[in-house]
Enzyme design. Structure first.
Site: not given
Length: 266
Positions: A108, A169, A195-196, A217
């Site tokens: 990644k 995040g 993301a998000g 995550n």
């Protein structure tokens, strides 16, 4: 339903990819990863102690679970193409990314352009992707939700594109479904939202749009109950994918009775 995610010839039963950062402990990480059902788990090479392989360390956990999931090295914290390429060459030396399965190492790529927003640097990302593809890496690049950048990354030879849903995040969810829809219309490689994502409904929305997978995550690691949220994400991704394949009804401006309107009892 047998509906695997295919990445550069590899087949994965789960369309949920999970990260390993921000957890309170390695034990919490392990429990959440298991609950997620993920078959790809990403780790920030620059933010872990690669030398610490002792019992209870993150590297020990990753090494002992190689048969359960593929460890996807990422370049979080890199701000130049040079740093990102160097980091992933190190990951290859550590045999991360599943290189031993007959394919090149799956990695990644993240090249950050701004420390506050953590938005990617398009120029540096494209430069790094060119070098890595040339060296035989199977590249999954984190990028803006920009159809043009996604097209260029695909043309370079990236195995997928990973447009953000919102800043890393932030937990803001899918901020621009219109752009994601355009990317999906044009892409000939898998589109993985990265993301998000803040909760399971965000993951479901991404999948209902037609995205091929979701990386999560912070939403799991920072939840009040990470294990329960990992399970919710697993179910949200699955439900969203099934809804996409089923095909939603056509939207209507006015009501449409669900029961017959003819032959009514007088």
């Amino acid at each position: 339903m047998h509906d695997p995610l295919i990445l550069a010839g590899r087949s994965f039963g789960s369309r949920l990819i999970v990260g390993t950062g921000k957890y309170k402990s390695v034990e919490d990480t392990g429990r959440a990863v298991d609950a997620s059902g993920a078959e790809i788990v990403t780790v920030a090479i620059r933010r872990v102690d690669l030398a610490d392989k002792s019992s209870g360390s993150l590297m020990s956990f990753l090494r002992t679970h190689t048969k359960k999931f593929l460890t996807l090295p990422n370049t979080a914290g890199c701000f130049t193409a040079e740093d990102a390429v160097r980091t992933l060459r190190l990951a290859r030396e550590l045999e991360l990314g599943g290189e031993g399965d007959g394919h090149g190492p799956l990695v990644k790529l993240e090249v950050i352009g701004d420390p506050q927003t953590l938005y990617p640097d398009n120029e540096q990302t494209l430069e790094a992707a060119k070098l890595l593809v040339k060296e035989g890496f199977v590249v999954l690049p984190y990028c803006m939700d920009d159809p043009i950048v996604c097209r260029k990354l695909e043309e370079i030879g990236c195995a997928a594109v990973m447009p953000l849903a919102a800043p890393i995040g932030s937990g803001l969810g899918i901020r621009n479904p219109h752009n994601l829809s355009i990317i999906l219309e044009r892409a000939r490689v898998p589109v993985l939202v990265d993301a998000g994502v803040g909760t399971a409904s965000d993951a479901a929305v991404a999948m209902e749009l037609g995205c091929h997978g979701v990386l999560v995550n912070s939403a799991i690691a920072l939840a009040r109950d990470p294990v329960a949220m990992a399970e919710a994400m697993r179910e949200g991704v699955s439900a969203g994918r099934k809804a996409y394949l089923a095909g939603r009804m056509v939207k209507s401006r006015y009501a449409n009775a669900s029961s017959p309107t003819s032959n009514l009892i007088e």
